[in-house]
Design an enzyme around this catalytic site. Structure first.
Site, PDB file in Angstrom:
ATOM      1  N   GLN A   1       0.885  -1.197  -0.059  1.00 26.99           N
ATOM      2  CA  GLN A   1       0.032  -0.134  -0.009  1.00 26.99           C
ATOM      3  C   GLN A   1       0.864   1.226   0.037  1.00 26.99           C
ATOM      4  OE1 GLN A   1      -3.866  -0.110   2.419  1.00 26.99           O
ATOM      5  NE2 GLN A   1      -2.483  -0.944   3.730  1.00 26.99           N
TER       6      GLN A   1
ATOM      7  N   ASP B   1      14.385  -9.327  -1.323  1.00 27.76           N
ATOM      8  CA  ASP B   1      13.442 -10.142  -0.438  1.00 27.76           C
ATOM      9  C   ASP B   1      14.217 -10.144   0.942  1.00 27.76           C
ATOM     10  OD1 ASP B   1      12.575 -12.124   0.930  1.00 27.76           O
ATOM     11  OD2 ASP B   1      12.456 -13.607  -0.616  1.00 27.76           O
TER      12      ASP B   1
ATOM     13  N   THR C   1       3.104  -8.167   7.181  1.00 30.05           N
ATOM     14  CA  THR C   1       2.264  -7.639   7.650  1.00 30.05           C
ATOM     15  C   THR C   1       1.032  -8.294   8.178  1.00 30.05           C
ATOM     16  OG1 THR C   1       1.374  -6.909   5.406  1.00 30.05           O
ATOM     17  CG2 THR C   1       2.822  -5.172   6.881  1.00 30.05           C
TER      18      THR C   1
ATOM     19  N   TYR D   1       3.867  -9.872  15.624  1.00 26.43           N
ATOM     20  CA  TYR D   1       3.993  -9.106  14.772  1.00 26.43           C
ATOM     21  C   TYR D   1       4.562  -7.519  15.358  1.00 26.43           C
ATOM     22  CZ  TYR D   1       2.990  -4.762  11.679  1.00 26.43           C
ATOM     23  OH  TYR D   1       2.962  -3.615  10.950  1.00 26.43           O
TER      24      TYR D   1
HETATM   25  N1  LIG Z   1      -1.160  -1.600   7.339  1.00 26.30           N
HETATM   26  C1  LIG Z   1      -1.198  -1.116   8.406  1.00 26.30           C
HETATM   27  O1  LIG Z   1      -2.197  -0.821   9.092  1.00 26.30           O
HETATM   28  C2  LIG Z   1       0.065  -0.526   9.104  1.00 26.30           C
HETATM   29  C3  LIG Z   1      -0.167   0.092  10.506  1.00 26.30           C
HETATM   30  C4  LIG Z   1       1.088   0.528  11.122  1.00 26.30           C
HETATM   31  C5  LIG Z   1       2.298   0.348  10.479  1.00 26.30           C
HETATM   32  N2  LIG Z   1       2.510  -0.217   9.382  1.00 26.30           N
HETATM   33  C6  LIG Z   1       3.724  -0.530   8.660  1.00 26.30           C
HETATM   34  O2  LIG Z   1       3.759   0.463   7.382  1.00 26.30           O
HETATM   35  C7  LIG Z   1       4.655  -0.329   6.366  1.00 26.30           C
HETATM   36  C8  LIG Z   1       4.062  -0.386   5.097  1.00 26.30           C
HETATM   37  O3  LIG Z   1       2.907  -1.321   5.413  1.00 26.30           O
HETATM   38  P1  LIG Z   1       1.800  -1.354   4.211  1.00 26.30           P
HETATM   39  O4  LIG Z   1       0.162  -1.106   4.775  1.00 26.30           O
HETATM   40  O5  LIG Z   1       2.015  -0.819   2.849  1.00 26.30           O
HETATM   41  O6  LIG Z   1       1.900  -3.060   4.007  1.00 26.30           O
HETATM   42  P2  LIG Z   1       1.518  -3.981   3.111  1.00 26.30           P
HETATM   43  O7  LIG Z   1       0.446  -3.560   2.036  1.00 26.30           O
HETATM   44  O8  LIG Z   1       1.177  -5.370   3.711  1.00 26.30           O
HETATM   45  O9  LIG Z   1       2.912  -4.054   1.850  1.00 26.30           O
HETATM   46  C9  LIG Z   1       4.045  -4.757   2.658  1.00 26.30           C
HETATM   47  C10 LIG Z   1       5.067  -5.069   1.324  1.00 26.30           C
HETATM   48  O10 LIG Z   1       5.984  -5.945   2.003  1.00 26.30           O
HETATM   49  C11 LIG Z   1       6.246  -6.768   1.171  1.00 26.30           C
HETATM   50  N3  LIG Z   1       7.079  -7.968   1.754  1.00 26.30           N
HETATM   51  C12 LIG Z   1       6.577  -8.937   2.520  1.00 26.30           C
HETATM   52  N4  LIG Z   1       7.583  -9.724   2.840  1.00 26.30           N
HETATM   53  C13 LIG Z   1       8.377  -9.413   2.034  1.00 26.30           C
HETATM   54  C14 LIG Z   1       9.990 -10.065   1.840  1.00 26.30           C
HETATM   55  N5  LIG Z   1      10.210 -10.915   2.541  1.00 26.30           N
HETATM   56  N6  LIG Z   1      10.628  -9.228   0.983  1.00 26.30           N
HETATM   57  C15 LIG Z   1      10.323  -8.307   0.194  1.00 26.30           C
HETATM   58  N7  LIG Z   1       9.210  -7.637   0.396  1.00 26.30           N
HETATM   59  C16 LIG Z   1       8.133  -8.476   1.325  1.00 26.30           C
HETATM   60  C17 LIG Z   1       4.966  -7.165   0.306  1.00 26.30           C
HETATM   61  O11 LIG Z   1       5.177  -7.958  -0.775  1.00 26.30           O
HETATM   62  P3  LIG Z   1       4.110  -8.781  -1.378  1.00 26.30           P
HETATM   63  O12 LIG Z   1       3.117  -7.973  -1.855  1.00 26.30           O
HETATM   64  O13 LIG Z   1       5.076  -9.462  -2.457  1.00 26.30           O
HETATM   65  O14 LIG Z   1       3.681  -9.840  -0.324  1.00 26.30           O
HETATM   66  C18 LIG Z   1       4.459  -6.029   0.517  1.00 26.30           C
HETATM   67  O15 LIG Z   1       4.566  -5.079  -0.899  1.00 26.30           O
HETATM   68  C19 LIG Z   1       5.153  -1.646   7.078  1.00 26.30           C
HETATM   69  O16 LIG Z   1       6.291  -1.413   7.696  1.00 26.30           O
HETATM   70  C20 LIG Z   1       4.181  -1.779   7.999  1.00 26.30           C
HETATM   71  O17 LIG Z   1       4.590  -2.467   9.347  1.00 26.30           O
HETATM   72  C21 LIG Z   1       1.344  -0.627   8.472  1.00 26.30           C
END
Ligand SMILES: NC(=O)c1ccc[n+]([C@@H]2O[C@H](COP(=O)([O-])OP(=O)(O)OC[C@H]3O[C@@H](n4cnc5c(N)ncnc54)[C@H](OP(=O)(O)O)[C@@H]3O)[C@@H](O)[C@H]2O)c1
Length: 297
Positions: A11, A36, A62, A127
């Site tokens: 996202q 990765d 996530t 997590y």
């Molecule tokens: N979503 C929330 O509500 C939330 C809240 C607080 C903080 N955050 C933090 O904000 C940041 C961005 O979150 P987001 O919502 O954008 O998460 P997201 O949409 O789940 O995206 C996470 C990305 O990480 C990639 N990923 C997962 N495992 C991987 C690996 N081994 N190697 C390379 N890439 C990998 C995924 O790739 P694939 O698409 O290939 O799986 C995906 O593109 C993260 O640090 C998260 O912890 C998120």
């Protein structure tokens, strides 16, 4: 300037591709291109070889509930704690600025007050523990860094809570949504724009390096969030089946999940305002924009 972006298809990563592009040459390798995060040796080599002046890590494990499965815990820790620690070492040795994202889930969610950046983590989930460990490694590494701690992230691309509520509200007569978890829905678009702003200022003034809470203003519960989304869709003429009184507020105890979620996800953004002069808009501003996009399709 060269910028290395990890997690380009998430996202936030998707929005960062847009917001970081004007700052320099953006390199965004996928998993198969040594991006990765579970393959830390390859990742480290790639990061060194990239010669990037800024490393932005938007990738993370996530799947909060899946991470509770003992078979998943190692990979969750590698991706969310091991990889950020390795990237911090690269940044320290090359002088790059490391940008990383943290989560409200690093806290146990006790109390009712917003937490500031000095609050001690104490996660209730694997997590959350893994994210706290990643933050700690970066903060103690000695590298120039920006850690943006955020909550309840949504993006216009792909699935999100609001879209799920819109679908269910058209399919069902009654909906039950948790009302005792409180936080601020924060748009990936806003986070990406704020990231670009913070990078520009920190490159000029390295003293700005550090951890910052970055969330939209105001607060709501998941129930309040659902109510807002559904009423806006009803007003826009979507065929909503759920009557206002049939959107029921329930406690977290009535909706058990493998991972415990914090009840209090409030984060104070006073430091962001003080250090960067940024006051973030109310959470409804970004949600309304996203809904306008979704509802006009
Ligand atoms: N979503 C929330 O509500 C939330 C809240 C607080 C903080 N955050 C933090 O904000 C940041 C961005 O979150 P987001 O919502 O954008 O998460 P997201 O949409 O789940 O995206 C996470 C990305 O990480 C990639 N990923 C997962 N495992 C991987 C690996 N081994 N190697 C390379 N890439 C990998 C995924 O790739 P694939 O698409 O290939 O799986 C995906 O593109 C993260 O640090 C998260 O912890 C998120």
């Amino acid at each position: 300037m060269k910028i290395l972006l990890l997690g380009r298809n998430g996202q936030l990563g998707w929005e960062l591709q847009r917001s970081l592009a004007p700052l320099g040459e953006l390199v965004a390798p996928g998993r198969a291109e040594r991006g990765d995060l579970s393959q830390i040796g390859e990742l480290t080599d790639m990061a060194y070889e990239s010669g990037a002046q800024v490393i932005v890590n938007a990738a993370a494990y996530t799947a909060v509930d899946r991470a509770q499965d003992p078979a998943e815990q190692d990979v969750c820790m590698d991706v969310n704690a091991g990889a950020p620690a390795a990237l911090a070492m690269v940044a320290r040795e090359t002088g790059a600025l490391l940008v990383h994202y943290s989560s409200d889930y690093v806290f146990d969610g006790s109390g009712h007050e917003p937490r500031d950046e000095e609050a001690s983590p104490g996660a209730d989930s694997v997590y959350g523990e893994s994210k706290a460990a990643g933050d700690f490694s970066i903060e103690t590494s000695g590298c120039a860094h920006l850690i943006l701690r955020t909550s309840w992230v949504y993006g216009a691309r792909g699935g999100n809570f609001a879209k799920t509520m819109l679908r269910l509200a058209q399919e069902r007569d009654e909906l039950k949504v948790v009302s005792d978890q409180v936080g601020a829905p924060t748009g990936a678009e806003l986070l990406a724009d704020v990231t670009a702003h913070m990078i520009r200022h920190t490159l000029v003034n390295p003293a700005l390096s550090g951890l910052y809470n970055v969330v939209a203003s105001g607060e709501t519960s998941w129930h309040g969030y659902a109510q807002h989304v559904i009423e806006r869709a009803r007003a826009a003429g979507l065929p909503i089946r759920v009557a206002p009184e049939a959107l029921r507020a329930i406690p977290t105890s009535d909706y058990p999940t493998p991972a415990v979620r914090p009840l209090n996800s409030r984060l104070s953004t006073e430091k962001l305002r003080r250090q960067f002069g940024l006051t973030l808009p109310h959470w409804t501003v970004g949600v309304n924009r996203m809904l306008d996009e979704v509802l006009s399709r």
